[in-house]
Design a protein around this motif. Structure first.
Motif, PDB file in Angstrom:
ATOM      1  N   ALA A  20       0.822  -1.218   0.000  1.00 38.50           N
ATOM      2  CA  ALA A  20       0.000   0.000   0.000  1.00 38.50           C
ATOM      3  C   ALA A  20       0.853   1.263   0.000  1.00 38.50           C
ATOM      4  O   ALA A  20       0.411   2.312  -0.443  1.00 38.50           O
ATOM      5  CB  ALA A  20      -0.934  -0.014   1.206  1.00 38.50           C
ATOM      6  N   LYS A  21       2.087   1.152   0.485  1.00 36.53           N
ATOM      7  CA  LYS A  21       2.978   2.312   0.527  1.00 36.53           C
ATOM      8  C   LYS A  21       3.793   2.475  -0.753  1.00 36.53           C
ATOM      9  O   LYS A  21       4.683   3.315  -0.827  1.00 36.53           O
ATOM     10  CB  LYS A  21       3.916   2.198   1.727  1.00 36.53           C
ATOM     11  CG  LYS A  21       3.173   2.275   3.048  1.00 36.53           C
ATOM     12  CD  LYS A  21       4.114   2.178   4.212  1.00 36.53           C
ATOM     13  CE  LYS A  21       3.318   2.258   5.513  1.00 36.53           C
ATOM     14  NZ  LYS A  21       4.184   2.170   6.688  1.00 36.53           N
ATOM     15  N   ALA A  51       7.056   2.295  -7.555  1.00 33.19           N
ATOM     16  CA  ALA A  51       8.119   1.317  -7.293  1.00 33.19           C
ATOM     17  C   ALA A  51       8.997   1.061  -8.512  1.00 33.19           C
ATOM     18  O   ALA A  51       9.740   0.089  -8.542  1.00 33.19           O
ATOM     19  CB  ALA A  51       7.489   0.010  -6.822  1.00 33.19           C
ATOM     20  N   LYS A  52       8.958   1.935  -9.520  1.00 32.62           N
ATOM     21  CA  LYS A  52       9.699   1.652 -10.759  1.00 32.62           C
ATOM     22  C   LYS A  52      11.210   1.594 -10.556  1.00 32.62           C
ATOM     23  O   LYS A  52      11.876   0.744 -11.135  1.00 32.62           O
ATOM     24  CB  LYS A  52       9.319   2.629 -11.865  1.00 32.62           C
ATOM     25  CG  LYS A  52       9.685   4.054 -11.604  1.00 32.62           C
ATOM     26  CD  LYS A  52       9.221   4.943 -12.736  1.00 32.62           C
ATOM     27  CE  LYS A  52       9.534   6.392 -12.395  1.00 32.62           C
ATOM     28  NZ  LYS A  52       9.041   7.293 -13.400  1.00 32.62           N
ATOM     29  N   ASP A  53      11.773   2.460  -9.724  1.00 32.84           N
ATOM     30  CA  ASP A  53      13.226   2.418  -9.494  1.00 32.84           C
ATOM     31  C   ASP A  53      13.628   1.157  -8.744  1.00 32.84           C
ATOM     32  O   ASP A  53      14.630   0.519  -9.075  1.00 32.84           O
ATOM     33  CB  ASP A  53      13.678   3.658  -8.722  1.00 32.84           C
ATOM     34  CG  ASP A  53      13.525   4.929  -9.542  1.00 32.84           C
ATOM     35  OD1 ASP A  53      13.569   4.841 -10.789  1.00 32.84           O
ATOM     36  OD2 ASP A  53      13.362   6.004  -8.932  1.00 32.84           O
ATOM     37  N   GLU A  54      12.840   0.791  -7.766  1.00 29.93           N
ATOM     38  CA  GLU A  54      13.104  -0.424  -6.993  1.00 29.93           C
ATOM     39  C   GLU A  54      12.987  -1.662  -7.885  1.00 29.93           C
ATOM     40  O   GLU A  54      13.804  -2.577  -7.815  1.00 29.93           O
ATOM     41  CB  GLU A  54      12.121  -0.498  -5.824  1.00 29.93           C
ATOM     42  CG  GLU A  54      12.411  -1.588  -4.833  1.00 29.93           C
ATOM     43  CD  GLU A  54      11.397  -1.616  -3.693  1.00 29.93           C
ATOM     44  OE1 GLU A  54      11.573  -2.483  -2.821  1.00 29.93           O
ATOM     45  OE2 GLU A  54      10.453  -0.823  -3.673  1.00 29.93           O
TER      46      GLU A  54
END
Length: 133
Positions: A20-21, A51-54
């Motif tokens: 959710a975060k 979350a694209k970089d992760e």
């Protein structure tokens, strides 16, 4: 969960889940491992741009596709429609998702839309794609 696409050998798609975060869920690493035992080339599919970089730094993925749409991809119907569009465009060999409420809801819907079989509750995948329930 996964469904094969007529045994044609293209990359496997891994549906990456986020919390959710907006962080990647811990189960994604296990799912990538399972997908790599089916197909050596795995493509991550991300529904949450936060979350694209992760996701880009996850080992084992050849690339990460970010789904861009106005639809709310937290809803399983919208996510299944996005999967259908990606499947038509990229012709993935199979889709793999975590054993979570979201994964257990989205992939059967997408398989139904695409008129493909869905195998759920898989415990392990052996070399060559043999699944154990």
């Amino acid at each position: 969960m996964l469904f094969n696409h007529l045994r044609r050998r293209f990359a496997s798609a891994v549906l990456l889940e986020t919390t959710a975060k907006g962080k990647l869920a811990p189960a994604n690493k296990n799912i990538i491992t399972a997908a790599k035992s089916i197909d050596k080339e795995c493509v991550g599919v991300l529904l949450d741009s936060r979350a694209k970089d992760e996701a880009a730094s996850l080992p084992g993925l050849s690339k990460v596709l970010l789904v861009k749409t106005e639809a709310d991809l937290r809803l399983s119907g919208s996510a299944a429609a996005a999967i259908e569009a990606l499947q038509q465009q990229h012709k993935f060999a199979c889709w793999v998702a975590a054993h979570s409420p979201f994964g257990k809801d989205v992939l059967p819907r997408a398989a139904g839309i695409l008129d493909l079989p869905c195998i759920s509750d898989i415990m392990s995948v052996a070399e060559g794609g043999t699944v154990f329930k």
